[in-house]
Write a protein that holds these residues in place. Structure first.
Motif, PDB file in Angstrom:
ATOM      1  N   ILE A   1       0.520   4.010  -6.861  1.00  0.00           N
ATOM      2  CA  ILE A   1      -0.685   4.355  -7.646  1.00  0.00           C
ATOM      3  C   ILE A   1      -0.713   5.836  -8.005  1.00  0.00           C
ATOM      4  CG2 ILE A   1      -2.149   2.478  -6.768  1.00  0.00           C
ATOM      5  CD1 ILE A   1      -3.504   4.803  -5.040  1.00  0.00           C
TER       6      ILE A   1
ATOM      7  N   ASP B   1     -10.757   3.029  -1.466  1.00  0.00           N
ATOM      8  CA  ASP B   1      -9.709   3.243  -2.460  1.00  0.00           C
ATOM      9  C   ASP B   1      -9.835   4.654  -3.055  1.00  0.00           C
ATOM     10  OD1 ASP B   1      -7.991   3.166  -4.582  1.00  0.00           O
ATOM     11  OD2 ASP B   1      -8.711   1.256  -5.377  1.00  0.00           O
ATOM     12  N   ALA B   2      -8.775   5.431  -2.952  1.00  0.00           N
ATOM     13  CA  ALA B   2      -8.800   6.790  -3.508  1.00  0.00           C
ATOM     14  C   ALA B   2      -9.025   6.762  -5.027  1.00  0.00           C
ATOM     15  CB  ALA B   2      -7.501   7.519  -3.183  1.00  0.00           C
TER      16      ALA B   2
ATOM     17  N   GLU C   1      -8.712   6.746   3.216  1.00  0.00           N
ATOM     18  CA  GLU C   1      -7.645   5.806   3.577  1.00  0.00           C
ATOM     19  C   GLU C   1      -8.136   4.381   3.279  1.00  0.00           C
ATOM     20  OE1 GLU C   1      -4.269   5.899   4.892  1.00  0.00           O
ATOM     21  OE2 GLU C   1      -4.672   3.817   4.349  1.00  0.00           O
TER      22      GLU C   1
ATOM     23  N   LEU D   1       0.825  -1.214   0.000  1.00  0.00           N
ATOM     24  CA  LEU D   1       0.000   0.000   0.000  1.00  0.00           C
ATOM     25  C   LEU D   1       0.861   1.266   0.000  1.00  0.00           C
ATOM     26  CD1 LEU D   1      -2.821  -1.041   2.522  1.00  0.00           C
ATOM     27  CD2 LEU D   1      -2.936  -0.975   0.031  1.00  0.00           C
ATOM     28  N   GLY D   2       2.138   1.104  -0.312  1.00  0.00           N
ATOM     29  CA  GLY D   2       3.026   2.275  -0.409  1.00  0.00           C
ATOM     30  C   GLY D   2       3.144   3.024   0.911  1.00  0.00           C
ATOM     31  N   GLN D   3       3.145   2.277   2.023  1.00  0.00           N
ATOM     32  CA  GLN D   3       3.149   2.957   3.326  1.00  0.00           C
ATOM     33  C   GLN D   3       4.560   3.363   3.762  1.00  0.00           C
ATOM     34  OE1 GLN D   3       0.859   0.404   5.950  1.00  0.00           O
ATOM     35  NE2 GLN D   3      -1.066   1.068   5.029  1.00  0.00           N
ATOM     36  N   HIS D   4       4.825   4.659   3.647  1.00  0.00           N
ATOM     37  CA  HIS D   4       6.065   5.267   4.144  1.00  0.00           C
ATOM     38  C   HIS D   4       5.608   6.481   4.919  1.00  0.00           C
ATOM     39  CE1 HIS D   4       8.550   2.709   1.604  1.00  0.00           C
ATOM     40  NE2 HIS D   4       7.619   2.885   0.678  1.00  0.00           N
ATOM     41  N   PHE D   5       5.760   6.417   6.231  1.00  0.00           N
ATOM     42  CA  PHE D   5       5.159   7.441   7.083  1.00  0.00           C
ATOM     43  C   PHE D   5       6.152   8.554   7.384  1.00  0.00           C
ATOM     44  CE2 PHE D   5       3.002   3.386   8.027  1.00  0.00           C
ATOM     45  CZ  PHE D   5       1.749   3.725   7.544  1.00  0.00           C
ATOM     46  N   LEU D   6       5.680   9.784   7.252  1.00  0.00           N
ATOM     47  CA  LEU D   6       6.530  10.942   7.558  1.00  0.00           C
ATOM     48  C   LEU D   6       6.754  11.022   9.052  1.00  0.00           C
ATOM     49  CD1 LEU D   6       5.131  13.868   5.419  1.00  0.00           C
ATOM     50  CD2 LEU D   6       7.526  13.179   5.593  1.00  0.00           C
TER      51      LEU D   6
ATOM     52  N   ASN E   1       0.355  12.783   0.820  1.00  0.00           N
ATOM     53  CA  ASN E   1       1.651  12.129   0.642  1.00  0.00           C
ATOM     54  C   ASN E   1       1.259  10.810  -0.020  1.00  0.00           C
ATOM     55  OD1 ASN E   1       4.039  10.746   0.932  1.00  0.00           O
ATOM     56  ND2 ASN E   1       4.006  10.724   3.166  1.00  0.00           N
TER      57      ASN E   1
ATOM     58  N   PRO F   1       0.560   7.332  -2.053  1.00  0.00           N
ATOM     59  CA  PRO F   1       1.196   6.028  -2.244  1.00  0.00           C
ATOM     60  C   PRO F   1       1.785   5.995  -3.657  1.00  0.00           C
ATOM     61  CG  PRO F   1      -1.220   5.840  -2.186  1.00  0.00           C
ATOM     62  CD  PRO F   1      -0.902   7.266  -1.950  1.00  0.00           C
TER      63      PRO F   1
ATOM     64  N   GLY G   1      -4.804   9.296   1.700  1.00  0.00           N
ATOM     65  CA  GLY G   1      -3.850   8.442   2.420  1.00  0.00           C
ATOM     66  C   GLY G   1      -3.312   9.069   3.685  1.00  0.00           C
ATOM     67  N   PRO G   2      -4.154   9.345   4.682  1.00  0.00           N
ATOM     68  CA  PRO G   2      -3.677  10.008   5.901  1.00  0.00           C
ATOM     69  C   PRO G   2      -2.751   9.147   6.752  1.00  0.00           C
ATOM     70  CG  PRO G   2      -5.978   9.335   6.158  1.00  0.00           C
ATOM     71  CD  PRO G   2      -5.617   9.093   4.721  1.00  0.00           C
ATOM     72  N   GLY G   3      -2.825   7.838   6.587  1.00  0.00           N
ATOM     73  CA  GLY G   3      -1.915   6.953   7.325  1.00  0.00           C
ATOM     74  C   GLY G   3      -2.038   7.112   8.818  1.00  0.00           C
TER      75      GLY G   3
HETATM   76  N1  SAM Z   1       0.031  10.657   5.014  1.00  0.00           N
HETATM   77  C1  SAM Z   1       0.824   9.689   5.781  1.00  0.00           C
HETATM   78  C2  SAM Z   1       2.183  10.282   6.070  1.00  0.00           C
HETATM   79  O1  SAM Z   1       2.525  11.274   5.426  1.00  0.00           O
HETATM   80  O2  SAM Z   1       2.857   9.776   6.939  1.00  0.00           O
HETATM   81  C3  SAM Z   1       0.946   8.364   5.027  1.00  0.00           C
HETATM   82  C4  SAM Z   1       1.564   8.416   3.665  1.00  0.00           C
HETATM   83  S1  SAM Z   1       1.864   6.845   2.915  1.00  0.00           S
HETATM   84  C5  SAM Z   1       3.071   7.314   1.718  1.00  0.00           C
HETATM   85  C6  SAM Z   1       0.478   6.546   1.852  1.00  0.00           C
HETATM   86  C7  SAM Z   1      -0.863   6.273   2.554  1.00  0.00           C
HETATM   87  O3  SAM Z   1      -1.833   6.011   1.540  1.00  0.00           O
HETATM   88  C8  SAM Z   1      -0.875   5.054   3.467  1.00  0.00           C
HETATM   89  O4  SAM Z   1      -1.552   5.380   4.662  1.00  0.00           O
HETATM   90  C9  SAM Z   1      -1.656   3.989   2.674  1.00  0.00           C
HETATM   91  O5  SAM Z   1      -2.334   3.053   3.487  1.00  0.00           O
HETATM   92  C10 SAM Z   1      -2.616   4.863   1.884  1.00  0.00           C
HETATM   93  N2  SAM Z   1      -3.092   4.251   0.633  1.00  0.00           N
HETATM   94  C11 SAM Z   1      -2.436   3.388  -0.180  1.00  0.00           C
HETATM   95  N3  SAM Z   1      -3.176   3.080  -1.257  1.00  0.00           N
HETATM   96  C12 SAM Z   1      -4.330   3.792  -1.133  1.00  0.00           C
HETATM   97  C13 SAM Z   1      -5.501   3.910  -1.932  1.00  0.00           C
HETATM   98  N4  SAM Z   1      -5.637   3.233  -3.075  1.00  0.00           N
HETATM   99  N5  SAM Z   1      -6.495   4.702  -1.488  1.00  0.00           N
HETATM  100  C14 SAM Z   1      -6.390   5.414  -0.323  1.00  0.00           C
HETATM  101  N6  SAM Z   1      -5.298   5.337   0.472  1.00  0.00           N
HETATM  102  C15 SAM Z   1      -4.282   4.557   0.075  1.00  0.00           C
END
Ligand code: SAM
Length: 262
Positions: free
Chosen positions: A109, A84-85, A59, A8-13, A104, A106, A38-40
């Motif tokens: 996508i 899904d966004a 999210e 899910l491209g999870q890289h948290f700031l 921020n 993912p 994607g607020p994470g």
């Molecule tokens: N905003 C947070 C931060 O800056 O720490 C998290 C950023 S992280 C790069 C991307 C976020 O997008 C994750 O929380 C992930 O679960 C969410 N995500 C991934 N694919 C998504 C999708 N298709 N629709 C909505 N959210 C998604």
């Protein structure tokens, strides 16, 4: 503790200085209608919510969404959409006011998401996005270079592109493989070139850039005669990456997409 999901491209700031710069660039106000993608864990969500008082967020990860609801309780009006966004109907958000999109994104996508956001440009006031650095370079690239392509043309038709700053890998946990950049996009009320049929323009741009190594003559074979290309003031021997927005606009007005692409 949430184990980041790579899929899910999870890289948290986690760098407070970077978070502060992002929030300062957005400059959220109480009257703003904000949508975060994607607020994470809420690194940007919390300061945005504190400044604006309300925020919509999309999210996909249910566990993260539940944790975020918990963390933001009593700190503002967060309307969290779990899903899904890529399927989220931004234009269906209640109230007619223009939306300020923040995310921020993912990175896996980001390209399809950008095209979706660009298509909704009429409802958007501005977008502040963290992207892979190369993606921002492609967005702002002009004709002639390798970076110039479908994303450059479609972004520049609809938005002013303002790259703000780059961010190193260490600002994220876990660190991504690539460098990131933060960019502001402002939808243009008047596009830089007149395009009568935006859907047709988008199809032309997709068609020729999926044949970017070919000359216009070959990329448009069976669709536009060489003489027709010349009549538009274009050299049929050019590659698509050499065309300006205005030239794409002229070509798109003259062609009909093949049935499979209609
Ligand atoms: N905003 C947070 C931060 O800056 O720490 C998290 C950023 S992280 C790069 C991307 C976020 O997008 C994750 O929380 C992930 O679960 C969410 N995500 C991934 N694919 C998504 C999708 N298709 N629709 C909505 N959210 C998604």
């Amino acid at each position: 503790m949430h184990a980041p999901r790579k899929r899910l491209g999870q890289h948290f700031l986690h760098d407070p200085g970077v978070i502060r710069r992002i929030v300062a660039a957005v400059d959220p106000r109480p009257e703003d209608r904000l949508l975060e993608i994607g607020p994470g864990l809420g690194a940007i969500t919390l300061p945005l919510l504190e400044a604006a008082g309300r925020l919509d967020a999309v999210e996909i990860d249910r566990d993260l969404a539940a944790a975020l609801e918990e963390r933001t309780r009593g700190r503002g009006e967060l309307r969290l959409h779990v899903g899904d966004a890529l399927r989220f109907d931004l234009e269906g958000l209640p109230g007619g006011e223009p939306i300020r999109v923040v995310g921020n994104l993912p990175y896996n996508i980001s390209t399809p998401l950008l095209f979706r956001l660009l298509a909704a440009h009429r409802r958007i006031r501005d977008l502040h996005l963290m992207l892979q650095r190369e993606v921002v370079e492609r967005m702002q690239a002009g004709p002639g270079g390798r970076e110039y392509g479908r994303l450059s043309v479609m972004t520049q038709l609809r938005c002013r592109v303002e790259p703000l700053f780059t961010i190193g890998r260490g600002a994220f946990r876990p660190p991504p493989k690539v460098e990131s950049a933060f960019v502001r996009l402002v939808p243009l009320r008047t596009p830089p070139v007149a395009v009568a049929d935006e859907a047709r323009f988008a199809k032309l741009v997709t068609h020729v850039f999926s044949r970017r190594r070919k000359t216009l003559r070959n990329a448009l074979r069976g669709l536009l005669e060489e003489t027709e290309i010349r009549a538009l003031g274009l050299d049929p021997g050019l590659r698509p990456e050499r065309l300006s927005l205005a030239e794409f606009a002229r070509l798109s007005a003259a062609w009909q997409p093949p049935p499979a692409e209609k």
